[in-house]
Enzyme design. Structure first.
Site, PDB file in Angstrom:
ATOM      1  N   ILE A   1       0.842  -1.201   0.000  1.00 54.97           N
ATOM      2  CA  ILE A   1       0.000   0.000   0.000  1.00 54.97           C
ATOM      3  C   ILE A   1       0.873   1.245   0.000  1.00 54.97           C
ATOM      4  CG2 ILE A   1      -1.789   1.236   1.269  1.00 54.97           C
ATOM      5  CD1 ILE A   1      -2.714  -1.372   0.046  1.00 54.97           C
TER       6      ILE A   1
ATOM      7  N   ALA B   1       8.323   3.299   1.711  1.00 57.46           N
ATOM      8  CA  ALA B   1       9.081   4.423   2.255  1.00 57.46           C
ATOM      9  C   ALA B   1      10.558   4.081   2.225  1.00 57.46           C
ATOM     10  CB  ALA B   1       8.607   4.742   3.671  1.00 57.46           C
TER      11      ALA B   1
ATOM     12  N   GLN C   1       8.275  -1.007   3.625  1.00 54.22           N
ATOM     13  CA  GLN C   1       7.011  -0.822   2.925  1.00 54.22           C
ATOM     14  C   GLN C   1       5.891  -1.472   3.718  1.00 54.22           C
ATOM     15  OE1 GLN C   1       8.486  -2.432  -0.740  1.00 54.22           O
ATOM     16  NE2 GLN C   1       7.551  -4.440  -0.421  1.00 54.22           N
TER      17      GLN C   1
ATOM     18  N   ASP D   1       8.915  12.940  13.883  1.00 52.26           N
ATOM     19  CA  ASP D   1       8.839  13.065  12.421  1.00 52.26           C
ATOM     20  C   ASP D   1       7.492  13.672  12.045  1.00 52.26           C
ATOM     21  OD1 ASP D   1       9.659  12.936   9.845  1.00 52.26           O
ATOM     22  OD2 ASP D   1       9.451  10.773   9.613  1.00 52.26           O
TER      23      ASP D   1
END
Length: 823
Positions: free
Chosen positions: A272, A275, A279, A443
């Site tokens: 989906i 990164a 993932q 983050d």
């Protein structure tokens, strides 16, 4: 790791498969395609057929020829993993090179000496080979990492060659395309910067996970690299290539120790989201829970540590060339600890649970549940969070209706409303993390946020958290207050308390530079009328000039608020982060019973001569009541809130009424203590001063309310008792108080209980007793009080006459009558 930033938007609830918004919008348009459309469809199908055939061919080659195993064997040989021994934990001492041995001895002695020398060399190489058996440490240690790569110089050299080739290629492409050349037009400059950002993004994508992470961090700092470059690098949060499904499923099985089907009844064929470090697959457990399964990329640990080691070498070289006193390699060490920590998903699971526990009492903050039994070091399973991606809401809020026929005006307005609500809650959540819990999400970019259907703000990706000290929390609170009031000297002192300003820095020069940089900021009703990112840029320029040590929490907060403001401004150009954040600061100062917050509040309402400042207090309370600050405090004692309804038609807050409501309440402890510790003489002097004229008028109306209630009780039940103060309304209606002959309106404040409150009497007597030392001041106070009493009596009598007249009209009329009395 910022895996959630690339998740596809989900606008529907339940288990419906999410589709990209642009596809949905295109589906809403008209259908005719013509011959060109048919050709495009055929070409697309042919391309898909070829792509699938190529993928199957690659998969067959991998399976038949065992290419992954061959690639892994070559990779292990290059990294010398086949000689590593995981059992070696303690650091091994590097042997010294054998020294020559030439004594004047006989031939037999020389032969023996040569044999001893040979033995020494053999022992040296044996111990040297032992060093190769020690694997790369799991946790980051700069010395152990240096020892590891010192024995593998070929690995470092190959990577340096790869990095040099990538940036050289980018520089050549820049030169050929003319990117970066001087442009006179502003629009051309923006296009050039954006093109440079795209080129930089592609280079970092090619260089792998570590450089992608660095690019993602840079994308959140438009104040340093520019808006257009930041916009281009922000695509690194979404467009990351994924690794093969076979590899991902193998990692899941290795980590969980069993086939995937034993734990998941369904798992998506394709990720989906992908990164930099892994993932995400959407799955359903055998228990029926919808979950997100994050899988780490293979061999990531060695790759990340190698790049950090190279970065550390580069910073060490920079230190020698620039002859800096500070060691910039410490930044590489901090980055290394953070990135290596993100590779352990068990730590991320613990961080998520810690964050959830710390913020559980705030219902608008949502954190997904962690499935511990399905999480390991390289796999993390968490609850699937259904919500809107901020970037999708931004897309709907800003796109043209003409270009997207499927987008309606109603849907666009709803997207704007949801986006602004998300931003307001995001600002408050950031301040809660900063000032209440001290636990910050490390983050805070939009990709890690979700807006749920219930109006909650959801946080994702807990690879790193930042814990603040209590003293730094109050120093940060003070710095926000000092920025609003333009007290630059106090702002520098707050920065010193946060260990931002280095020892030996010229504090006076820093103060003057901050005043020059921020003194031009205009205030609109007490709030800086400027974008937060601009204030951030000015502070950052001063910080760079004086080599400030910016702590992690300071950078995280600034990044978070600047990012949220960027989202909000796109939907509402008038949005101001200070306006959204400052009411929370006011509420914190008025409810936090601590010496530190008391000192900050004291600096707000008193000047350096310890004189009480009514204007600053009125401004402080008005800003707090402007949005959602003080009404949450004042409403705890009374049923009617002091929301914006406490601001009259003139736009001025009834500060007297607000103070009288706060004083007897549970949350009024801080205000009561402030008045008790204040100099009574300065309070009385401030009360009779010219600048307190509006405050005296408000107190006049309060006294008139008290007299009016007393006269109404004396005259009996025939008179309706209503609130007199014209600037405090009963509810959120127009600036009229409607009186019904058949109803009785309850006053907003119970003045009888207020006058009987022993705590308020003690405060009043203490103030007057302190002021008696100045007879002239007391004479002015008595005269002012007499004028106020006469004025209030006249106002009360006028109100009684008006009320009696209303009652007479009500008796004359045959039908019930409602008369609105303007105020």
């Amino acid at each position: 790791m910022a895996f959630a930033s690339a998740l596809q938007p989900i606008f529907c609830s339940g288990n419906d498969t999410a589709k990209p918004i642009k596809d949905k919008l295109k589906a809403g348009g008209s259908g005719g395609g013509g011959a060109v459309g048919n050709v495009a469809v055929v070409v697309k199908k042919d391309f898909e057929f070829l792509r699938k055939g190529f993928s199957k061919g690659v998969e067959w080659a991998n399976t038949t020829l065992h290419l992954p195993k061959i690639a892994k064997s070559i990779d292990d040989f290059i990294w010398l993993r086949h000689v590593e021994d995981p059992r070696v934990v303690s650091p091994l001492r590097t042997p010294s090179w054998p020294q020559p041995y030439y004594p004047e001895l006989s031939g037999i002695d020389l032969l023996v000496a040569d044999l001893q020398a040979l033995e020494a060399y053999i022992r040296y190489f044996y111990y040297l080979s032992k060093l190769w058996t020690k694997p790369l440490p799991e946790s980051y240690d700069s010395q152990e990492v240096a020892d590891y790569f010192r024995l593998r110089p070929h690995v470092v050299a190959l990577r340096l060659l790869e990095v040099f080739a990538a940036f050289s290629s980018a520089a050549i492409r820049m030169r050929i395309s003319g990117i970066g050349s001087s442009k006179s037009n502003v629009a051309d400059k923006d296009i050039s910067q954006y093109s440079f950002g795209i080129l930089l993004k592609e280079t970092m994508l090619n260089l792998g996970p570590t450089f992608i992470k660095i690019g993602q961090s840079l994308s959140t700092r438009p104040d340093i690299i520019g808006t257009e470059i930041s916009k281009a690098l922000s695509e690194l949060h979404e467009n990351i290539p994924s690794f093969p499904k076979v590899v991902a499923f193998k990692i899941i099985e290795e980590e969980l120790g069993s086939p995937v089907g034993k734990f998941f009844s369904y798992i998506s064929e394709e990720p989906i989201a992908a990164a930099s470090f892994g993932q995400v697959y959407r799955a359903r457990t055998v228990d029926g829970f919808d979950v997100a399964v994050k899988v780490q990329r293979p061999n990531l640990h060695h790759v990340v540590v190698r790049d950090i080691y190279i970065l550390r070498l580069g910073l060490g070289l920079l230190k020698e060339i620039a002859k800096r006193k500070s060691d910039p390699r410490l930044y590489a060490d901090e980055l290394g600890k953070g990135l290596v920590g993100e590779l352990d998903y068990t730590l991320e699971a613990a961080n998520a649970e810690k964050f959830m526990e710390a913020h559980s009492r705030y219902p608008f903050i949502c954190v997904p549940k962690i499935f511990r039994h399905l999480s390991r070091k390289k796999i993390l399973t968490m609850e699937w969070m259904v919500g809107d991606n901020p970037r999708d809401l931004l897309f709907l809020s800003t796109e043209s209706l003409d270009q997207h026929p499927g987008l309606t005006e109603r849907r666009q307005n709803e997207a704007k409303r949801r986006l602004l609500d998300l931003v307001n809650k995001g600002v408050e959540a950031s301040l809660i993390q900063l000032l209440e819990t001290g636990l910050l999400h490390a983050d805070p970019h939009p990709g890690n946020l979700r807006y749920t259907s219930s109006g909650q703000i959801g946080f994702l990706d807990f690879g790193l958290l930042c814990q603040m000290e209590k003293k730094h929390q109050f120093a940060m609170l003070a710095s926000i207050v000092h920025i609003v009031y333009g007290d630059w000297a106090s702002l520098v002192q707050a920065l010193i308390q946060m260990d931002v300003v280095r020892p030996g820095t010229n504090v006076l020069r820093v103060t003057m530079d901050l005043e020059d940089a921020l003194g031009e900021v205009e205030l609109n009703r007490g709030i800086p009328n400027v974008k937060f990112s601009r204030v951030l840029g000015k502070i950052w320029s001063v910080a760079l000039k004086y080599h400030f040590r910016m702590p992690p929490y300071y950078t995280l907060l600034l990044r978070s608020l600047a990012s949220l403001e960027g989202l909000a401004v796109a939907a509402d150009p008038n949005f101001k982060t200070f306006e959204a954040a400052y009411p929370y600061v006011v509420r914190k100062l008025l409810t936090d019973n601590s010496a530190s917050s008391g000192r900050i509040l004291h600096s707000v309402v008193f000047n350096r001569k310890k004189e009480f400042q009514w204007k600053k207090l009125a401004l402080f309370l008005r800003v707090g009541a402007a949005r959602k600050g003080l009404h949450l405090v004042a409403a705890s004692k009374s049923e009617t809130s002091c929301d914006p309804s406490s601001i009259g038609v003139s736009g001025e807050l009834d500060v007297a009424n607000l103070i009288l409501r706060l004083l007897p309440s549970k949350d009024g402890y801080v205000l009561r203590r402030l008045l008790m510790t204040a100099n009574g003489t300065s309070l009385v002097r401030a009360m009779v001063s010219k600048e307190a004229n509006s405050m005296r008028q408000q107190f006049c109306r309060v006294i008139a309310d008290i007299l009016y209630q007393w006269i109404s009780r004396v005259l009996g039940n025939g008179v309706q008792v209503v609130q007199f103060s014209p600037q405090v309304q009963l509810g959120r209606g127009a600036s009229n108080i409607e009186i019904d002959s058949s109803s009785r309106i309850t006053p907003m404040i119970d003045y009888q209980s207020l006058l009987r409150d022993r705590r308020i009497k003690i405060i009043l007597f203490k103030i007057l007793d302190s002021a008696r030392k100045d007879p002239i001041l007391m004479l002015r106070f008595y005269w002012t009080s007499f004028i106020m009493l006469v004025t209030a009596s006249a106002m009360a009598c006028h109100r009684v006459l008006v009320t009696l007249f209303e009652a007479s009209l009500a008796h004359i009329s045959l039908a019930p009558k409602r008369i609105a009395v303007g105020v």
